[in-house]
Design a protein around this motif. Structure first.
Motif, short mmCIF file in Angstrom:
data_model
loop_
_atom_site.label_atom_id
_atom_site.label_comp_id
_atom_site.label_asym_id
_atom_site.label_seq_id
_atom_site.Cartn_x
_atom_site.Cartn_y
_atom_site.Cartn_z
N ALA A 81 33.62 38.59 31.06
CA ALA A 81 34.49 38.55 31.99
C ALA A 81 34.39 39.55 33.07
O ALA A 81 34.39 39.44 34.35
CB ALA A 81 35.58 38.85 31.36
N GLY A 82 34.00 40.78 32.73
CA GLY A 82 33.65 41.92 33.78
C GLY A 82 32.24 41.27 34.77
O GLY A 82 32.43 41.67 35.86
N ILE A 83 31.39 40.92 34.25
CA ILE A 83 30.16 40.24 34.82
C ILE A 83 30.77 39.39 35.79
O ILE A 83 30.37 39.30 37.07
CB ILE A 83 29.07 39.82 33.99
CG1 ILE A 83 28.40 40.81 33.31
CG2 ILE A 83 28.06 38.89 34.87
CD1 ILE A 83 27.49 40.64 31.99
N ALA A 84 31.67 38.16 35.15
CA ALA A 84 32.08 37.38 36.16
C ALA A 84 32.87 37.91 37.22
O ALA A 84 32.76 37.22 38.48
CB ALA A 84 32.87 36.32 35.37
N ARG A 85 33.69 38.91 37.07
CA ARG A 85 34.27 39.36 38.27
C ARG A 85 33.52 40.04 39.40
O ARG A 85 33.72 39.89 40.46
CB ARG A 85 35.30 40.40 37.82
CG ARG A 85 36.60 40.00 37.11
CD ARG A 85 37.57 41.11 36.99
NE ARG A 85 37.14 42.12 35.82
CZ ARG A 85 37.18 42.06 34.63
NH1 ARG A 85 37.81 40.94 34.16
NH2 ARG A 85 36.56 42.92 33.85
#
Length: 279
Positions: free
Chosen positions: A268-272
């Protein structure tokens, strides 16, 4: 809200992880010719549900030989963090391209010393060009552990349509072993021209990673050399820890080195970040 999003991602990850053996669950196996007389194979799942398609080119660590099956699923390196996170990225709408080691680099050493070779960067560039043609969108390179060496090799050497739009390095190999029996064991991301990287750069490590090759304390040395238009360092905490792991197991995927039990949070952090925000 952050915890709510994490729980949603975790549910998706758990559900899709069990579906990886279903037809088409991992991606369509594709092949590209690469001189001299080699073949590049990767499993491709196109992006979905987004007006600005982004495909993540995933470069696992270790020997890099996934031995993709007819459904595009890895028969080897199943514990690698990027392999485990494949369904999470797909559920988030990203396209994915899981790159296997080319013919000629599928033995015991796998990619070995080839990870820093300019020809390896060109191989990755061929895949990026192919992905751009298929999707008409951006392509980011994600490399973890020894795969981070490959990601830096490609991002620092490629230009034009072959160059990735951004790079994510997780648990990057930053400390080699000079004098090892196999010379390539000494290689790290610092053997490559990091200063050539101008794209967005996300560098991830885990505070509890006890692998001697990827100490989180060295991550700032990467961004000290890169010239990314947007950069962020992230030290992940939490998870089950790994204090009791052997020196070998500490560098494997199912450990803090591979963000075990934190796959959804990290994805999720990578996606952001990939979509223009902060991790």
């Amino acid at each position: 809200m952050k915890r709510f999003w994490w729980l949603i991602c975790l549910g998706v990850a758990n559900g899709l992880a069990h579906a990886q053996t279903a037809p088409g669950a991992c991606g369509e196996p594709l092949a590209l010719e690469a001189p001299p007389g080699s073949t590049l194979r990767y499993a491709f799942q196109p992006p979905s549900g987004t007006a600005a398609p982004v495909t993540l080119l995933l470069l696992p660590g270790g020997h890099g030989f996934l031995d993709l099956d007819a459904k595009g699923c890895a028969r080897k390196l199943k514990g690698n963090s990027l392999v485990r996170s494949l369904p999470i990225f797909q559920a988030a709408g990203f396209g994915t391209a899981l790159l296997d080691a080319p013919v000629g680099f599928q033995g015991e050493d796998g990619l070995g010393g080839y990870r820093i070779d300019p020809h390896h960067a060109q191989d990755i560039g061929r895949v990026i060009v192919d992905l751009r043609a298929r999707t008409g969108g951006a392509v980011w390179v994600l490399g973890t552990s020894r795969g981070a060496i490959s990601a830096v090799n490609a991002t620092s050497r490629l230009s034009g349509e072959a160059a990735p739009d951004g790079v994510v390095l997780s648990s990057a190999l930053m400390a080699g072993q000079p004098g090892a029996r196999k010379s390539w064991v000494a290689h790290s991301v610092f053997d490559l021209p990091l200063e050539n990287i101008r794209q967005p750069v996300l560098v991830l490590g885990h505070a509890a990673d006890t692998c001697v090759r990827s100490p989180a304390s060295l991550m700032d040395r990467i961004t000290a050399r890169t010239q990314g238009v947007r950069e962020q360092l992230v030290t992940v905490t939490g998870g089950p820890g790994g204090a009791q792991l052997s020196s070998v197991d500490a560098c494997e995927g199912r450990s803090p080195h591979g963000f075990v039990e934190q796959e959804a949070e990290v994805a999720a952090g990578i996606a952001r970040f990939v979509r223009g925000g902060r991790y």
